[in-house]
Motif scaffolding. Structure first.
Motif, PDB file in Angstrom:
ATOM      1  N   ASP A 277      20.865   7.983  17.771  1.00 62.95           N
ATOM      2  CA  ASP A 277      20.769   6.509  17.798  1.00 62.95           C
ATOM      3  C   ASP A 277      20.384   6.087  16.404  1.00 62.95           C
ATOM      4  OD1 ASP A 277      20.403   3.820  18.200  1.00 62.95           O
ATOM      5  OD2 ASP A 277      19.027   3.999  19.930  1.00 62.95           O
ATOM      6  N   GLU A 278      21.411   5.771  15.618  1.00 60.14           N
ATOM      7  CA  GLU A 278      21.170   5.423  14.232  1.00 60.14           C
ATOM      8  C   GLU A 278      20.324   4.144  14.127  1.00 60.14           C
ATOM      9  OE1 GLU A 278      25.162   7.453  14.507  1.00 60.14           O
ATOM     10  OE2 GLU A 278      24.127   5.862  15.602  1.00 60.14           O
ATOM     11  N   CYS A 279      20.474   3.282  15.116  1.00 55.85           N
ATOM     12  CA  CYS A 279      19.729   1.993  15.067  1.00 55.85           C
ATOM     13  C   CYS A 279      18.237   2.233  15.190  1.00 55.85           C
ATOM     14  CB  CYS A 279      20.208   1.068  16.182  1.00 55.85           C
ATOM     15  SG  CYS A 279      21.946   0.600  16.049  1.00 55.85           S
ATOM     16  N   MET A 280      17.901   3.368  15.897  1.00 52.95           N
ATOM     17  CA  MET A 280      16.497   3.642  16.105  1.00 52.95           C
ATOM     18  C   MET A 280      15.976   4.566  15.005  1.00 52.95           C
ATOM     19  SD  MET A 280      15.474   1.987  18.735  1.00 52.95           S
ATOM     20  CE  MET A 280      13.996   2.933  19.173  1.00 52.95           C
ATOM     21  N   SER A 281      16.889   5.460  14.597  1.00 51.29           N
ATOM     22  CA  SER A 281      16.425   6.466  13.638  1.00 51.29           C
ATOM     23  C   SER A 281      16.371   5.913  12.219  1.00 51.29           C
ATOM     24  CB  SER A 281      17.360   7.674  13.690  1.00 51.29           C
ATOM     25  OG  SER A 281      18.711   7.295  13.354  1.00 51.29           O
ATOM     26  N   THR A 282      17.193   4.961  12.012  1.00 47.57           N
ATOM     27  CA  THR A 282      17.211   4.465  10.632  1.00 47.57           C
ATOM     28  C   THR A 282      16.980   2.954  10.705  1.00 47.57           C
ATOM     29  OG1 THR A 282      18.859   6.115  10.027  1.00 47.57           O
ATOM     30  CG2 THR A 282      18.543   4.260   8.516  1.00 47.57           C
ATOM     31  N   ALA A 283      15.781   2.593  10.385  1.00 52.40           N
ATOM     32  CA  ALA A 283      15.435   1.155  10.440  1.00 52.40           C
ATOM     33  C   ALA A 283      16.162   0.419   9.325  1.00 52.40           C
ATOM     34  CB  ALA A 283      13.934   0.961  10.305  1.00 52.40           C
ATOM     35  N   GLY A 284      16.593  -0.739   9.665  1.00 51.35           N
ATOM     36  CA  GLY A 284      17.256  -1.611   8.680  1.00 51.35           C
ATOM     37  C   GLY A 284      18.603  -1.116   8.281  1.00 51.35           C
ATOM     38  N   ILE A 285      19.203  -0.262   9.122  1.00 51.01           N
ATOM     39  CA  ILE A 285      20.484   0.304   8.783  1.00 51.01           C
ATOM     40  C   ILE A 285      21.544  -0.768   8.580  1.00 51.01           C
ATOM     41  CG2 ILE A 285      21.152   0.690  11.174  1.00 51.01           C
ATOM     42  CD1 ILE A 285      22.519   3.318  10.217  1.00 51.01           C
ATOM     43  N   CYS A 286      21.389  -1.914   9.365  1.00 53.75           N
ATOM     44  CA  CYS A 286      22.411  -3.007   9.269  1.00 53.75           C
ATOM     45  C   CYS A 286      21.983  -4.114   8.300  1.00 53.75           C
ATOM     46  CB  CYS A 286      22.656  -3.606  10.637  1.00 53.75           C
ATOM     47  SG  CYS A 286      23.522  -2.521  11.789  1.00 53.75           S
ATOM     48  N   GLY A 287      20.810  -4.057   7.846  1.00 58.48           N
ATOM     49  CA  GLY A 287      20.323  -5.106   6.966  1.00 58.48           C
ATOM     50  C   GLY A 287      19.636  -6.213   7.765  1.00 58.48           C
ATOM     51  N   SER A 288      19.144  -7.151   7.063  1.00 57.06           N
ATOM     52  CA  SER A 288      18.419  -8.277   7.709  1.00 57.06           C
ATOM     53  C   SER A 288      19.393  -9.234   8.380  1.00 57.06           C
ATOM     54  CB  SER A 288      17.579  -9.020   6.659  1.00 57.06           C
ATOM     55  OG  SER A 288      18.411  -9.531   5.625  1.00 57.06           O
ATOM     56  N   ASN A 289      18.816  -9.986   9.335  1.00 57.09           N
ATOM     57  CA  ASN A 289      19.546 -11.060  10.045  1.00 57.09           C
ATOM     58  C   ASN A 289      20.781 -10.521  10.769  1.00 57.09           C
ATOM     59  OD1 ASN A 289      17.773 -13.100   9.024  1.00 57.09           O
ATOM     60  ND2 ASN A 289      18.940 -13.063   7.101  1.00 57.09           N
ATOM     61  N   SER A 290      20.546  -9.253  11.265  1.00 52.75           N
ATOM     62  CA  SER A 290      21.671  -8.656  11.956  1.00 52.75           C
ATOM     63  C   SER A 290      21.188  -7.943  13.197  1.00 52.75           C
ATOM     64  CB  SER A 290      22.429  -7.723  11.048  1.00 52.75           C
ATOM     65  OG  SER A 290      21.593  -6.613  10.639  1.00 52.75           O
ATOM     66  N   ASN A 291      22.081  -7.599  14.002  1.00 51.58           N
ATOM     67  CA  ASN A 291      21.813  -6.852  15.202  1.00 51.58           C
ATOM     68  C   ASN A 291      22.560  -5.512  15.069  1.00 51.58           C
ATOM     69  OD1 ASN A 291      20.161  -8.519  16.745  1.00 51.58           O
ATOM     70  ND2 ASN A 291      21.929  -9.753  17.407  1.00 51.58           N
ATOM     71  N   CYS A 292      21.846  -4.395  15.412  1.00 52.15           N
ATOM     72  CA  CYS A 292      22.438  -3.059  15.361  1.00 52.15           C
ATOM     73  C   CYS A 292      22.698  -2.635  16.786  1.00 52.15           C
ATOM     74  CB  CYS A 292      21.511  -2.072  14.666  1.00 52.15           C
ATOM     75  SG  CYS A 292      22.216  -0.376  14.557  1.00 52.15           S
ATOM     76  N   THR A 293      23.867  -2.257  17.065  1.00 54.68           N
ATOM     77  CA  THR A 293      24.243  -1.852  18.417  1.00 54.68           C
ATOM     78  C   THR A 293      24.731  -0.420  18.340  1.00 54.68           C
ATOM     79  OG1 THR A 293      24.943  -4.120  18.933  1.00 54.68           O
ATOM     80  CG2 THR A 293      25.680  -2.387  20.408  1.00 54.68           C
ATOM     81  N   ASN A 294      24.013   0.562  18.988  1.00 50.39           N
ATOM     82  CA  ASN A 294      24.356   1.965  18.966  1.00 50.39           C
ATOM     83  C   ASN A 294      25.598   2.184  19.819  1.00 50.39           C
ATOM     84  OD1 ASN A 294      23.715   4.806  18.268  1.00 50.39           O
ATOM     85  ND2 ASN A 294      23.466   4.996  20.500  1.00 50.39           N
ATOM     86  N   THR A 295      26.426   3.099  19.336  1.00 51.75           N
ATOM     87  CA  THR A 295      27.609   3.490  20.081  1.00 51.75           C
ATOM     88  C   THR A 295      27.667   5.005  20.070  1.00 51.75           C
ATOM     89  OG1 THR A 295      29.021   3.405  18.103  1.00 51.75           O
ATOM     90  CG2 THR A 295      28.873   1.378  19.460  1.00 51.75           C
ATOM     91  N   ILE A 296      28.493   5.674  20.828  1.00 52.81           N
ATOM     92  CA  ILE A 296      28.578   7.138  20.895  1.00 52.81           C
ATOM     93  C   ILE A 296      29.074   7.655  19.561  1.00 52.81           C
ATOM     94  CG2 ILE A 296      29.629   9.090  22.082  1.00 52.81           C
ATOM     95  CD1 ILE A 296      27.623   7.531  23.757  1.00 52.81           C
ATOM     96  N   GLY A 297      28.186   8.309  18.947  1.00 55.56           N
ATOM     97  CA  GLY A 297      28.515   8.941  17.674  1.00 55.56           C
ATOM     98  C   GLY A 297      28.554   7.960  16.533  1.00 55.56           C
ATOM     99  N   ALA A 298      28.176   6.718  16.822  1.00 58.44           N
ATOM    100  CA  ALA A 298      28.204   5.738  15.709  1.00 58.44           C
ATOM    101  C   ALA A 298      27.308   4.542  16.082  1.00 58.44           C
ATOM    102  CB  ALA A 298      29.634   5.272  15.472  1.00 58.44           C
ATOM    103  N   TYR A 299      27.504   3.492  15.376  1.00 56.14           N
ATOM    104  CA  TYR A 299      26.758   2.262  15.619  1.00 56.14           C
ATOM    105  C   TYR A 299      27.574   1.093  15.098  1.00 56.14           C
ATOM    106  CZ  TYR A 299      25.496   2.440  10.669  1.00 56.14           C
ATOM    107  OH  TYR A 299      25.571   2.470   9.314  1.00 56.14           O
TER     108      TYR A 299
END
Length: 815
Positions: A13-35
């Protein structure tokens, strides 16, 4: 044994493992093998072509650039959003575009208050009162605090219903109803200026509404019923529709108590009738009467008073009846006042009949032409300044000017106290100021009054007015007791002669009343009754010779050829008429006897003149035959024809006269039983008499012309001279016998002609006796036989007469 190795792969879960992966003012949505990275609402990737991330950060979207609030609001951009501030009258509707939408203040709201109309407008609203309402404070719109109230349209706009209509206010509206007697041309539309109420002509729409012998008078808003001339309403002055009817022969109705009049002790029914008329007007103050009703009332009042054109006979003595005259004058004031309509402005009304001649003029506010008003009645005029009177009477004034036929008999000239002989020299005129509180004149009123005849040199015309002190305290209608002569008389106070000539006089008066001209003759008449004595003596002598002539014509033995029919009946008619004329003043009080005597006298006088005409005709025919040689069996016209003309013509004349105006026979102003001057009835005698006199004069001249040869051939010896004088005497006598001397009646201005008229016309019987009896030789012989008692001896006479013997008879007195 083989061993298998299982490898378990777990998604990171890249969204959980890597904080701020999408940058500010965004929503990160985990997907199978990606995000997957997505920008928050209100944000967008820096490069919208590629997904957002740390290298393509989400940045704020400025929504205000798209003007989401619209023109009626302000947009404030915020991080990830925006805010709309709507203008007043608008509100944010999130789902609407633009988001600032108009607020409907009128929806399910009482914002304008009761009885109002709310109208939504963009960003606002308007309030108006319903039709027929207005805000409490008219300078502000209606609201919950400035509520709408009812408008009284009848007060706000007085002419909203148009003329002749009533306006009735109702809640939120009004009602228009036409006055009684008015209707709408378009009944489906409410009355207004464009659809006004108009008068209903009841007289045309309902024929016969008043009944028989009536006059229907339409006036704005109503109608009046009146009687035709000679009739009077059964209910008096006040007409009751469906009850009143027109009554003829007023004296009969009064005698039979048709009018239900209460008489007081010592009061006549006629006087009570006047009092009843006056009381009706008092009890109905403010009533409006039409001209025909006023005309009927005047005619009836004069008729019951025994004067005027409709009176059966003149019942008033030469001294007058001032008390009754004053009652009628008081009645006149009320009758004229009843003709004035409230609110009249500049009107002129006239009422004319055989009894009354009335002019009425009214003025109202705004009538200022600076000219005097001129009113006329029977040729007399009154000049009065109505404008000056109006100033003291609420800018309104009215004046009436009238004459009543016969009033001069009631208000006799003998009420004017003077040592001189007096005579009424004009019509009695009356000036009235009806319905006016202030009648004080600011300047004199001028009356132009016409004389009845030329003023003699010894005469003095005096302007007088009727002064009745009794009317100041009572009307006098309730009693027959006459007023004191000092309280009721003709007076000169406040009136003077401004100008006079032989035809009229101008009187100036400082007050209004009833006026007249009285002629004063300086030399009083002689007290001697010589003419009356001479007339009676001559009539007695004439009657004596009439009797002798009648007896002679009846008893003597006449030649069969001589026709004495016309002479005999001429004597009979003249004798009877002369005899009745001696007694025609004795039955004035007895109405029936006086009427019969007047009618009989009319018949006898006309018959006398008809027999004079027949005698003239027979004399002319006889003289014409003298120039012809022929055998004459009998002189004159056949006897039946003589009777038919001699009595038939007078009978027809008297019969027609009685049918036309039976009241013309009776007591006259001179207090004798004779023909009344009312309605010129005396011409029923004057006309035939003038006609006969004219024919007699023509026949007399023609007879003299036919005698020319006989008179020219007469010799001048003594005997013939005597015959000439005799023929001349007979010619002059025939002039008297044929009534030609009645022409002297036109010349009665001095004593000589008066005496000559009396002597000649009273001695027709004497001349008849002398010419046809005394100068007739055969008659003289009969007289001699009577005197010698030998009149029974037989008498001889021929039956055929030659022309020469006929000429001798002319000389000896046969004709």
């Amino acid at each position: 044994m083989n061993c298998c190795a299982f490898i378990l792969l777990l998604d990171i879960d890249e969204c959980m493992s890597t904080a701020g992966i999408c940058g500010s003012n965004s929503n990160c949505t985990n997907t199978i093998g990606a995000y997957r990275c997505t920008c928050l609402k209100g944000f967008n990737a820096t490069n919208p072509a590629i997904p957002p991330g740390n290298s393509n950060k989400c940045i704020d979207i400025n929504e205000c650039l798209d003007n989401p609030c619209g023109d009626h609001g302000s947009c404030n951009n915020k991080q990830g959003s925006f805010e709309c501030e709507c203008h007043e009258g608008y509100q944010v509707v999130p789902d609407a575009r633009p988001m600032c939408q108009d607020i409907d203040e009128c929806f399910n709201s009482t914002i304008c208050g009761l009885d109002s109309v709310c109208t939504n407008t963009p960003g606002a609203h308007t309030c108006a009162c319903q039709l027929g309402y207005t805000p409490t404070q008219t300078d502000a719109e209606p609201s919950e605090t400035n509520v709408c109230i009812d408008v009284d349209e009848c007060v706000e706009e007085a002419t909203i219903c148009g003329p002749d209509a009533n306006c009735t206010n109702s809640i939120g509206s009004y009602l228009c109803t036409c006055f009684p007697g008015y209707g709408l041309n378009n009944p489906g539309v409410i009355a207004s200026v464009s659809n006004p109420c108009t008068d209903i002509d009841e007289c045309s729409e309902q024929l016969g509404i008043c009944g028989k012998q009536t006059v229907c008078t339409n006036v704005p808003g109503t109608f009046y019923c009146s009687c035709t001339d000679g009739f009077f309403p059964s209910t008096g002055i006040i007409w009751t529709l469906g009850v009143s009817f027109c009554q003829s022969k007023l004296w009969i109705a009064i005698d039979r108590s048709v009018y239900n009049i209460t008489t007081f002790s010592g009061q006549t029914k006629e006087r009570a009738f006047l009092g009843n008329m006056d009381q009706q007007l008092k009890d109905n103050a403010g009533i409006v009467l039409p001209g025909p009703t006023v005309e009927n009332s005047f005619s009836a009042s004069m008729e019951v008073s025994g004067v005027g054109p409709r009176a059966r006979s003149i019942k008033v003595s030469s001294t007058g009846d001032g008390d009754t005259g004053s009652v009628i004058l008081a009645l006149s004031d009320r009758l004229v006042s009843a003709m004035v309509l409230p609110g009249q402005n500049q009107t002129k009304t006239t009422v004319k009949s055989s009894t009354v001649d009335l002019s009425l003029e009214t003025i109202g506010p705004g009538n200022k032409n600076g000219e005097r008003s001129i009113l006329s009645a029977k040729g007399n005029t009154m000049q009065i300044n109505l404008e000056s009177l109006a100033k003291n009477n609420n800018d309104s004034a009215a004046a009436g000017f009238m004459t009543l036929n016969g009033m001069e008999n009631l208000l006799s000239h003998q009420y004017f106290k003077t040592e001189n002989r007096t005579e009424m020299y004009s019509d009695v005129i009356t000036a009235i100021l009806p319905l006016m509180n202030n009648t004080n004149l600011t300047e004199p009123v001028n009356f132009t009054i016409h004389h009845k005849k030329l003023v003699p040199e010894s005469g003095l015309v005096t302007c007088v007015y009727w002064k009745d002190k009794t009317q100041e305290t009572a009307t006098g209608a309730g009693s027959d007791k006459g007023g004191d002569e000092t309280e009721m008389h003709w007076s000169v106070e406040g009136c003077w002669v401004a100008y006079t000539d032989e035809n009229h006089t101008v009187c100036s008066c400082s007050h209004l009343s009833t006026f007249a001209l009285i002629l004063q003759i300086g030399e009083p008449p002689p007290e001697s009754s010589f003419l009356d004595w001479l007339n009676r003596m001559c009539v007695f002598v004439g009657l004596f010779f009439f009797a002798l002539a009648i007896l002679t014509f009846l008893l003597c033995s006449w030649n069969p050829k001589i026709n004495n029919t016309a002479r005999l009946h001429l004597c009979l008619s003249l004798a009877l008429s002369h005899l009745l004329l001696l007694w025609n003043d004795r039955y004035v009080e007895d109405e029936l006897a006086c009427t019969v005597m007047a009618g009989l006298l009319h018949f006898l006088v006309v018959a006398s003149f008809m027999w004079m005409l027949l005698e003239a005709l027979q004399l002319h025919l006889l003289v014409r035959r003298l120039s012809k040689v022929q055998v004459i069996q009998r002189d004159g016209l056949p006897r039946p024809l003589l009777y038919l003309i001699g009595y038939g013509v007078p009978f027809v004349i008297v019969g027609i006269s009685a049918l036309v105006y039976s009241d013309g026979y009776g007591a006259t102003e001179a207090e004798v039983c004779w023909l009344s001057r009312t309605r010129s009835f005396n011409w029923a005698l004057t006309g035939p008499v003038i006609t006969v006199l004219a024919l007699n004069c023509i026949l007399f001249c023609a007879t003299l012309w036919s005698l020319r040869p006989t008179l020219a051939n007469m010799k001048s010896d003594v005997s013939q001279s005597k015959d000439t004088r005799l023929i001349v005497f007979k010619i002059l006598a025939q002039f008297v016998i044929l009534g030609c001397t009645w022409i002297l009646g036109l010349y009665q201005s001095n004593l000589f002609f008066q005496v000559l008229f009396i002597i000649l016309n009273s001695q027709q019987g004497t001349f008849l006796f002398i010419v046809h009896c005394l100068l007739n030789k055969e008659v003289r012989e009969e007289y001699m036989k009577w005197l010698t008692c030998s009149f029974n001896k037989p008498r001889e006479g021929g039956s055929v007469v030659s022309i020469h013997k006929k000429q001798r008879r002319v000389k000896s007195g046969t004709i």
